[in-house]
Design a protein around this motif. Sequence first.
Motif, PDB file in Angstrom:
ATOM      1  N   ARG A   1       3.132  -2.485   3.369  1.00  0.00           N
ATOM      2  CA  ARG A   1       3.227  -1.013   3.427  1.00  0.00           C
ATOM      3  C   ARG A   1       1.858  -0.376   3.659  1.00  0.00           C
ATOM      4  O   ARG A   1       1.749   0.590   4.406  1.00  0.00           O
TER       5      ARG A   1
ATOM      6  N   LYS B   1      -0.598  -1.681   5.298  1.00  0.00           N
ATOM      7  CA  LYS B   1      -0.876  -1.914   6.725  1.00  0.00           C
ATOM      8  C   LYS B   1      -0.109  -0.916   7.595  1.00  0.00           C
ATOM      9  O   LYS B   1      -0.659  -0.299   8.507  1.00  0.00           O
ATOM     10  N   GLU B   2       1.169  -0.740   7.273  1.00  0.00           N
ATOM     11  CA  GLU B   2       2.035   0.161   8.034  1.00  0.00           C
ATOM     12  C   GLU B   2       1.584   1.623   7.912  1.00  0.00           C
ATOM     13  O   GLU B   2       1.511   2.346   8.909  1.00  0.00           O
TER      14      GLU B   2
END
Length: 178
Positions: free
Chosen positions: A73, A75-76
Amino acid sequence: PPPFETERFADADELQHAWDEQTLHPLPNEPARLGFAIDPAMGELAPRLGQPRDLYRGLRAESLAVLVYMAGRVKELSGATEPLRVTSTLRDEEYQDLLRRSNAEATHRYSLHTTGYAFDVARDYESGEQALAFQFLLDDLTARGLIAWIREPTAIHITVAREADQLVPLMLEPERGE
């Protein structure tokens, strides 16, 4: 997890038994895909105990699921290309004793690292966006009662609640879009 009802690992034999029983799971080393990397120093005291470093590079399923979820998450949400760096996971009491001698941050009391429910993430971020996304996940998972965390000088120490087992199925799913 409360100390009076949580299994702690006293030595390498107990850790190996937990590995054999699949109570513990290895950290995947896929930083580009998962958004976290294993610090090369993790388990550095293992040779002094006559053990391989990999014995100290794992977590219980709930904790691994939280780590995979959080890193993915972050990274996203942040668009970061550099992974979060996991500096510490599993220890036994013998390892903890050695660590106390050289690390002022190592507790002389009950260490949650000896349970497989704790891990540390370095406070070294690619960008402000990555740091903010990580903080958002820390706050969100704390509000849900799935983790507790503290800020140390060089790392964030995260302890995972047993209730985080609800995230284990997410860890086992293939990546979105596959």
